[in-house]
Scaffold this active site. Structure first.
Site, PDB file in Angstrom:
ATOM      1  N   ASP A  50       0.856  -1.194   0.000  1.00 23.27           N
ATOM      2  CA  ASP A  50       0.000   0.000   0.000  1.00 23.27           C
ATOM      3  C   ASP A  50       0.887   1.237   0.000  1.00 23.27           C
ATOM      4  OD1 ASP A  50      -2.030   1.864   0.387  1.00 23.27           O
ATOM      5  OD2 ASP A  50      -2.014   1.598   2.573  1.00 23.27           O
ATOM      6  N   ASP A  54      -4.252   3.816   2.737  1.00 27.76           N
ATOM      7  CA  ASP A  54      -5.654   3.428   2.994  1.00 27.76           C
ATOM      8  C   ASP A  54      -5.777   1.977   3.467  1.00 27.76           C
ATOM      9  OD1 ASP A  54      -5.175   2.031   0.674  1.00 27.76           O
ATOM     10  OD2 ASP A  54      -6.855   2.849  -0.459  1.00 27.76           O
ATOM     11  N   ASP A  58      -1.935  -1.340  -3.694  1.00 29.89           N
ATOM     12  CA  ASP A  58      -2.300  -0.600  -4.912  1.00 29.89           C
ATOM     13  C   ASP A  58      -1.271  -0.807  -6.017  1.00 29.89           C
ATOM     14  OD1 ASP A  58      -0.242   1.195  -3.994  1.00 29.89           O
ATOM     15  OD2 ASP A  58      -1.753   2.145  -2.705  1.00 29.89           O
ATOM     16  N   ASP A 127      -6.617 -11.308 -14.807  1.00 33.10           N
ATOM     17  CA  ASP A 127      -7.713 -12.219 -14.474  1.00 33.10           C
ATOM     18  C   ASP A 127      -8.921 -11.855 -15.330  1.00 33.10           C
ATOM     19  OD1 ASP A 127      -9.201 -14.105 -12.808  1.00 33.10           O
ATOM     20  OD2 ASP A 127      -7.732 -13.639 -11.258  1.00 33.10           O
ATOM     21  N   ASP A 229     -11.264 -17.067 -14.923  1.00 31.82           N
ATOM     22  CA  ASP A 229     -11.991 -17.462 -13.721  1.00 31.82           C
ATOM     23  C   ASP A 229     -13.166 -18.392 -14.048  1.00 31.82           C
ATOM     24  OD1 ASP A 229     -12.225 -16.813 -10.809  1.00 31.82           O
ATOM     25  OD2 ASP A 229     -14.229 -16.146 -11.405  1.00 31.82           O
ATOM     26  N   GLU A 288      -9.229 -21.590 -15.169  1.00 32.98           N
ATOM     27  CA  GLU A 288      -9.443 -22.167 -13.842  1.00 32.98           C
ATOM     28  C   GLU A 288     -10.437 -23.310 -14.030  1.00 32.98           C
ATOM     29  OE1 GLU A 288     -10.781 -20.951  -9.317  1.00 32.98           O
ATOM     30  OE2 GLU A 288     -11.898 -20.197 -11.010  1.00 32.98           O
ATOM     31  N   HIS A 363      -5.042 -17.459  -4.025  1.00 28.98           N
ATOM     32  CA  HIS A 363      -5.881 -16.602  -3.183  1.00 28.98           C
ATOM     33  C   HIS A 363      -7.135 -17.325  -2.684  1.00 28.98           C
ATOM     34  CE1 HIS A 363      -7.655 -16.614  -7.067  1.00 28.98           C
ATOM     35  NE2 HIS A 363      -8.757 -16.068  -6.576  1.00 28.98           N
ATOM     36  N   ASP A 364      -7.424 -18.514  -3.212  1.00 32.87           N
ATOM     37  CA  ASP A 364      -8.583 -19.297  -2.750  1.00 32.87           C
ATOM     38  C   ASP A 364      -8.157 -20.414  -1.798  1.00 32.87           C
ATOM     39  OD1 ASP A 364     -10.317 -17.845  -4.340  1.00 32.87           O
ATOM     40  OD2 ASP A 364     -10.197 -19.253  -6.021  1.00 32.87           O
TER      41      ASP A 364
HETATM   42  O1  TEU Z   1     -12.990 -19.388  -7.747  1.00 35.02           O
HETATM   43  C1  TEU Z   1     -13.864 -20.363  -8.209  1.00 35.02           C
HETATM   44  C2  TEU Z   1     -14.119 -21.418  -7.322  1.00 35.02           C
HETATM   45  O2  TEU Z   1     -14.359 -22.529  -7.731  1.00 35.02           O
HETATM   46  C3  TEU Z   1     -14.178 -21.070  -5.882  1.00 35.02           C
HETATM   47  O3  TEU Z   1     -15.481 -21.253  -5.468  1.00 35.02           O
HETATM   48  C4  TEU Z   1     -13.252 -21.888  -5.151  1.00 35.02           C
HETATM   49  O4  TEU Z   1     -13.585 -23.228  -5.288  1.00 35.02           O
HETATM   50  C5  TEU Z   1     -13.344 -21.527  -3.720  1.00 35.02           C
HETATM   51  O5  TEU Z   1     -12.885 -20.235  -3.602  1.00 35.02           O
HETATM   52  C6  TEU Z   1     -12.477 -22.401  -2.913  1.00 35.02           C
HETATM   53  O6  TEU Z   1     -12.722 -22.109  -1.579  1.00 35.02           O
HETATM   54  C7  TEU Z   1     -12.914 -18.234  -8.512  1.00 35.02           C
HETATM   55  C8  TEU Z   1     -11.975 -17.247  -7.883  1.00 35.02           C
HETATM   56  O7  TEU Z   1     -10.676 -17.769  -7.880  1.00 35.02           O
HETATM   57  C9  TEU Z   1     -12.490 -16.892  -6.533  1.00 35.02           C
HETATM   58  O8  TEU Z   1     -11.611 -16.039  -5.837  1.00 35.02           O
HETATM   59  C10 TEU Z   1     -13.819 -16.226  -6.721  1.00 35.02           C
HETATM   60  O9  TEU Z   1     -14.376 -15.966  -5.460  1.00 35.02           O
HETATM   61  C11 TEU Z   1     -14.783 -17.066  -7.546  1.00 35.02           C
HETATM   62  O10 TEU Z   1     -14.181 -17.630  -8.683  1.00 35.02           O
HETATM   63  C12 TEU Z   1     -15.898 -16.211  -8.056  1.00 35.02           C
HETATM   64  O11 TEU Z   1     -15.428 -15.341  -9.018  1.00 35.02           O
END
Ligand code: TEU
Length: 591
Positions: A50, A54, A58, A127, A229, A288, A363-364
């Site tokens: 950042d 904030d 960024d 993305d 995605d 994905e 990130h998931d």
């Molecule tokens: O994730 C798709 C997805 O299948 C998610 O539901 C994933 O299985 C879950 O996050 C696992 O806990 C993509 C993106 O990577 C995610 O960040 C988004 O929230 C989602 O699509 C909706 O766009």
């Protein structure tokens, strides 16, 4: 292990310096592509750096840190969505596809960032989120006003006079219901994700053309690819037939994602997108592969089918969870034999055609060291390095998540109040409403919650880990005092410097990129060992996945050559066996 065996060990000391295996001449490798040779580094921009106080990362923060990114040796940066968004799902709910989210900066910052990457020889992958938009997108605002609006068919509407639509589940809804009634037009709209993420209608050619023209806008600006995605979800049977629980079980493993991932026109759309847009640029694409199975791999990635370059599967990251529960780990942990089986299977499917990906974090996902290694203080560094060795020695493009190079670990929040992620928050409310087990959920989220992977990047040991002068949007992991870039830069044995060495080792040894993969000692529950072989050069990778010493016998008749990399400063070999320390990882030549 017997005492006798212990004393018979000869301790061979090897430095961690990497050498390159001599035999594989680059010119003899067929099918070379830059994106096969790339190491992709994923940045979650909200949590990187950042610059305006904030508490949210960024684009100027990325610009400031370009030399750091370059120093890692990576080739491609994948940025999570940075477009206009009200942030219901941290940017995966886009309200303007051709603008930059105000919190992240503006288009001028974007241009400087892209140029800065290109000046350093780094490519940028963005993305592409086109299964759904935000409900605040102009298209949806129009679409919901009346049944005959020009944008009505940009989304999926079900007129209420036909009764309730057939059941569809939502991943981010307090009722798990993917249909939401909208009184303005007396109709339901479809949202596989949150209520603020209505699904776009790909049946409509006008919508498809809007998406393609938006993609051209970014390619014409000079970006180098898209990560797409939930791309398998875009095609839907718009008659919305009933799916019985039996059908879901028999055809879709009892999981709605597999139903969503197998729409009737998905490959038509992929081929059209390729024809209209992708084929016109020198770029890379990675889908994905949510809801896909092994049989889909080549349908998307066989170059003769002209769809995508790569896609990533979910089979690996699903290992070790209890069936029928929402991301609750098996108390016995995951089985390494299953892990080996999955990654070997996903290697073999691309043996002749197509190309794979490999990742352990994003990130998931929770932090890779907490999920797949061991984040106890004494094992955090060696197990992080071991997992890094795995990711960068497989035949697949590695997608490496920012912060994993430092060995960042799960924050493990005790209280629901600390979570920011819509997935955790909606699931919590769902359990509250339905009398579910809240205590089990809070405990399991310490391992599996997405927010574990989203805490601020740890730059140094000053306040907020040097991420922001303000209040960070999500708490910083308290281990930043020792786990941070500044401290790790000056420690030759740090996770950070090991990552750099491992990237260089992969680059110096095309066998690690293109070589044939062969699993060894398949049933060993503790050790993952394999060879990579290309044009007469063979490398041996041996990974101890446990917190104990392990003895591992060398394959009969093989002679060891030089050690390319080792995550400890020493390596014990005697009588044809390695004596591996906890989480020890080595790559050696075989002569
Ligand atoms: O994730 C798709 C997805 O299948 C998610 O539901 C994933 O299985 C879950 O996050 C696992 O806990 C993509 C993106 O990577 C995610 O960040 C988004 O929230 C989602 O699509 C909706 O766009």
């Amino acid at each position: 292990m017997s005492k006798l065996f212990f004393v018979s060990f000869v301790l061979a000391v090897f430095c961690q310096c990497s050498t390159s295996s001599k035999k594989s001449a680059d010119s003899e490798i067929p099918g070379r592509q830059w994106w096969k040779e790339a190491v992709v580094y994923q940045i979650y921009p909200r949590s990187f750096k950042d610059t305006d106080g904030d508490g949210v990362g960024d684009l100027k923060g990325i610009i400031e840190k370009l030399d750091y990114i370059k120093s890692l040796g990576i080739d491609v940066v994948w940025l999570n969505p940075i477009y206009g968004s009200p942030n219901d799902d941290n940017g995966y709910d886009i309200s303007d596809y051709q603008d930059i989210m105000a919190e992240f900066g503006n288009m001028a910052d974007f241009d400087v960032m892209l140029q800065g990457m290109h000046d350093r020889g780094i490519k940028l992958v963005m993305d592409l989120v086109v299964n759904h938009s935000s409900d605040e997108h102009r298209w949806f605002q129009e679409s919901r006003t009346s049944r005959d609006n020009a944008y009505r068919d940009y989304y999926h509407w079900w007129p209420a006079e036909k009764g309730k639509p057939a059941k569809r589940v939502s991943f981010f809804d307090v009722n798990n219901d993917a249909w939401l009634y909208d009184s303005t037009t007396n109709a339901y709209y479809l949202h596989y994700f949150s209520r603020k993420q209505p699904d776009l209608n790909w049946e409509n050619p006008k919508l498809r053309e809007e998406i393609y023209s938006m993609m051209r806008f970014w390619f014409d600006k000079g970006i180098d690819g898209f990560r797409m995605d939930v791309i398998p979800f875009i095609s839907k049977d718009t008659t919305f037939p009933e799916i019985t629980p039996e059908e879901l079980n028999e055809k879709y493993h009892g999981d709605w994602a597999f139903f969503y991932g197998h729409g009737p026109h998905i490959h038509d759309y992929m081929q059209e997108m390729n024809r209209e847009v992708l084929s016109k640029y020198d770029i890379m694409t990675v889908g994905e592969g949510a809801g896909t199975v092994l049989d889909d791999a080549l349908l998307y990635t066989d170059p003769d089918r002209h769809e995508l370059n790569m896609f990533y599967h979910f089979e690996g990251v699903s290992i070790g969870y209890l069936p029928g529960k929402f991301k609750v780990m098996d108390p016995d942990g995951y089985k390494l034999t299953e892990f080996k089986d999955v990654y070997s299977k996903w290697d073999s499917v691309f043996a002749e055609k197509g190309w794979g990906t490999v990742y352990l974090g994003n990130h998931d996902q929770p932090r890779m060291v907490s999920r797949w290694g061991n984040d106890a203080p004494e094992y955090r560094a060696p197990s992080s390095k071991m997992l890094t060795t795995f990711l960068l020695s497989m035949r697949a493009t590695p997608y490496y998540y920012f912060g994993d190079e430092l060995g960042m670990s799960n924050i493990k929040f005790d209280s629901i109040g600390d979570y920011k992620d819509i997935e955790t928050l909606t699931h919590y409310k769902f359990l509250q409403n339905t009398g579910g087990d809240i205590a089990e959920f809070i405990e399991s989220q310490k391992i599996s919650a997405r927010d574990n992977g989203r805490t601020p990047f740890q730059w140094d040991n000053t306040k907020n880990a040097g991420f922001t002068d303000g209040t960070p949007w999500i708490k910083v992991n308290s281990n930043y005092a020792t786990v941070n870039v500044e401290t790790e830069e000056i420690d030759p044995n740090s996770c950070l410097n090991y990552f750099r060495k491992m990237v260089k080792t992969r680059k110096d040894n095309p066998v690690l990129i293109y070589g044939k993969y062969h699993l060894l000692d398949k049933d060993n529950p503790n050790i993952y060992a394999y060879t990579r072989e290309l044009n007469g050069a063979t490398l041996l990778v041996v990974l101890n996945f446990t917190d104990e010493n392990q003895v591992w016998d060398l394959p009969k008749g093989e002679n060891l050559g030089g050690v390319l990399i080792n995550n400890y400063n020493d390596l014990a070999i005697a009588d044809g066996s390695f004596k591996l320390r906890p989480y020890q990882a080595i790559i050696t030549e075989l002569e």
